[in-house]
Design an enzyme around this catalytic site. Structure first.
Site, PDB file in Angstrom:
ATOM      1  N   TRP A  13       0.852  -1.180   0.000  1.00 45.25           N
ATOM      2  CA  TRP A  13       0.000   0.000   0.000  1.00 45.25           C
ATOM      3  C   TRP A  13       0.893   1.237   0.000  1.00 45.25           C
ATOM      4  O   TRP A  13       1.788   1.366   0.830  1.00 45.25           O
ATOM      5  CB  TRP A  13      -0.878  -0.045   1.252  1.00 45.25           C
ATOM      6  CG  TRP A  13      -1.814   1.097   1.452  1.00 45.25           C
ATOM      7  CD1 TRP A  13      -2.615   1.686   0.515  1.00 45.25           C
ATOM      8  CD2 TRP A  13      -2.059   1.791   2.688  1.00 45.25           C
ATOM      9  NE1 TRP A  13      -3.352   2.692   1.089  1.00 45.25           N
ATOM     10  CE2 TRP A  13      -3.037   2.783   2.416  1.00 45.25           C
ATOM     11  CE3 TRP A  13      -1.574   1.653   3.985  1.00 45.25           C
ATOM     12  CZ2 TRP A  13      -3.513   3.635   3.403  1.00 45.25           C
ATOM     13  CZ3 TRP A  13      -2.049   2.494   4.960  1.00 45.25           C
ATOM     14  CH2 TRP A  13      -3.005   3.471   4.680  1.00 45.25           C
TER      15      TRP A  13
ATOM     16  N   ASP B  95      -0.723  -5.633   9.230  1.00 44.24           N
ATOM     17  CA  ASP B  95      -1.738  -4.683   8.790  1.00 44.24           C
ATOM     18  C   ASP B  95      -2.928  -5.494   8.280  1.00 44.24           C
ATOM     19  O   ASP B  95      -2.785  -6.269   7.328  1.00 44.24           O
ATOM     20  CB  ASP B  95      -1.193  -3.772   7.689  1.00 44.24           C
ATOM     21  CG  ASP B  95      -2.132  -2.609   7.376  1.00 44.24           C
ATOM     22  OD1 ASP B  95      -3.181  -2.487   8.043  1.00 44.24           O
ATOM     23  OD2 ASP B  95      -1.814  -1.820   6.467  1.00 44.24           O
TER      24      ASP B  95
ATOM     25  N   LYS C  63     -13.451  -1.268   5.297  1.00 43.68           N
ATOM     26  CA  LYS C  63     -13.922  -2.154   4.228  1.00 43.68           C
ATOM     27  C   LYS C  63     -15.006  -3.104   4.716  1.00 43.68           C
ATOM     28  O   LYS C  63     -16.080  -3.204   4.120  1.00 43.68           O
ATOM     29  CB  LYS C  63     -12.746  -2.960   3.665  1.00 43.68           C
ATOM     30  CG  LYS C  63     -11.535  -2.143   3.231  1.00 43.68           C
ATOM     31  CD  LYS C  63     -11.845  -1.226   2.080  1.00 43.68           C
ATOM     32  CE  LYS C  63     -10.584  -0.632   1.453  1.00 43.68           C
ATOM     33  NZ  LYS C  63      -9.782   0.193   2.346  1.00 43.68           N
TER      34      LYS C  63
END
Length: 410
Positions: free
Chosen positions: A138, A219, A255
């Protein structure tokens, strides 16, 4: 000397994803497709407010005792306790032994920042402050760590020849890195590739981390969203806790709860003893106080209701499955169109082998640009697409456009 007027401040480039979204919105082409943004869309390309979120919102609206007082510095206790059980497991030894330190954060980004800041201040670095990040990762990871004085270093992860995992390169770096190095690991649904290690590979990774005394910085932005199963997507994290790997976990509900704008997340650090956990929490509280004072309440209250009320939790599981299954169906249909109908050159099995919101298509930057310029299909230069941007109305147009680009017919 004159007063400061900031005329020498360099103009920063716009964020690539937000720039892509702006270009998409400005485009008037009727068949335009946005495959850049990392947010779920339904089959009509609309944002989807989860039904369970609507129910939880109504419960809060009808609560006569609800106020807008400050939360504690480390967040809403009912939320952080529920969030820890969700990612670590209700029967986690870390929770049972009082070793899990949980702090509410400004979504996953805030969790990454607070975790990075804590390591920068308190980790016993044997060498220059640095963290190993997967290549690719990311994009925001790089900025987050640089901003707290930790230098990102790449480790091999994606193999463009197989459009899969470079496991040998990954494990080789774990073995060759200096002892007590810090490695950032994507818990599930790797962003941006969609390529995850198998469970056996995760076991090998944990074994090397333990042997080298490395630190695992997890993460986890897609728990449940990846496979449709919250427990399945937390497997790697829970296995590492079980094996006693030194670690922390960054957790996001953007999400899997569709709460992108509420910025609700958590940081969980798992020290080896309760005494160490108490010390860690005291310092996280100091850091949090100096930066945001205390976190916002609305998203925390919504998620807390869902995590702690069994009826709502069951409905949330169904909502998560709805999102995950729609994305999986788009993977299967895209694969079918490319291989069976269009017979597009190359192997496309990676489309169905990858998992989660994103997929690395394997196309190059010039091909990606051709999709934007010729077909008004917006995606990042590295060929990453958001599977959530595909639906039954546009998937054939995308497949046919991709086919033409791959064949060089543009």
């Amino acid at each position: 000397m004159a007063a400061e007027i900031w005329q020498d401040v360099p103009l920063a480039p716009p964020d690539s994803i937000f720039k892509l979204t702006a270009a998409y919105k400005a485009d008037t082409f009727p068949q335009k497709v946005n495959l850049g943004v990392g947010a779920y869309r339904d089959d009509d390309n609309k944002p989807w407010v989860l039904p369970v979120i609507k129910k939880a919102t109504q419960i809060l609206l009808n609560d006569p005792d609800l106020d807008h007082e400050y939360l504690p510095i480390t967040g809403l206790p009912e939320f952080t306790a529920g969030a820890a059980k969700l990612i670590l497991g209700a029967g986690s030894p870390a929770i049972a032994e009082g070793r899990a330190v949980s702090v509410q954060t400004i979504s996953g980004t805030g969790a990454n920042h607070l975790g990075a800041l804590f390591l920068s201040r308190f980790y016993h670095w044997d060498a220059p402050k640095q963290i190993y990040l997967s290549n690719p990762t990311w994009a925001n990871h790089h900025a987050i760590f640089k901003n707290v004085g930790i230098q990102p270093v790449d480790y091999p992860y994606y193999d463009p020849t197989t459009i899969g995992l470079d496991f040998d390169g990954f494990i080789g770096t774990l073995k060759s890195a200096a002892p007590r190095s810090v490695f950032l690991l994507h818990a599930c649904a790797h962003n941006p590739t969609g390529v995850d290690p198998t469970r056996d590979q995760w076991k090998d990774i944990a074994e090397v981390i333990i042997a080298k005394n490395h630190y695992a910085f997890f993460d986890c932005a897609y728990q449940g969203f990846a496979s449709g199963d919250l427990n399945n997507d937390a497997w790697a994290v829970r296995y590492f806790v079980e094996k006693g790997v030194p670690m922390l976990v960054c957790q996001s509900f953007a999400k899997n709860a569709g709460l992108y704008g509420e910025r609700i997340g958590a940081l969980h650090i798992v020290p080896p003893t309760k005494d160490a956990a108490d010390r860690v929490k005291s310092q996280l509280s100091v850091l949090q106080r100096s930066e945001i004072s205390n976190p916002p309440s609305h998203g925390a209250r919504l998620v807390s209701l869902i995590l702690n009320e069994s009826v709502l939790f069951d409905e949330w599981n169904r909502d998560i499955k709805t999102m995950a299954e729609r994305i999986i169906s788009m993977r299967n249909e895209l694969y079918r169109l490319l291989t069976e109908e269009l017979k597009t050159p190359g192997s496309w099995v990676h489309i169905i082998n990858q998992i989660g919101m994103f997929s690395f298509t394997g196309i190059n930057p010039s091909q990606s640009q051709a999709l934007i310029d010729t077909f008004h299909i917006y995606l990042t230069a590295n060929g990453r697409i958001s599977m959530a941007g595909l639906n039954t109305h546009n998937i054939r147009y995308f497949a046919e456009s991709l086919d033409k680009v791959v064949r060089g017919q543009v």
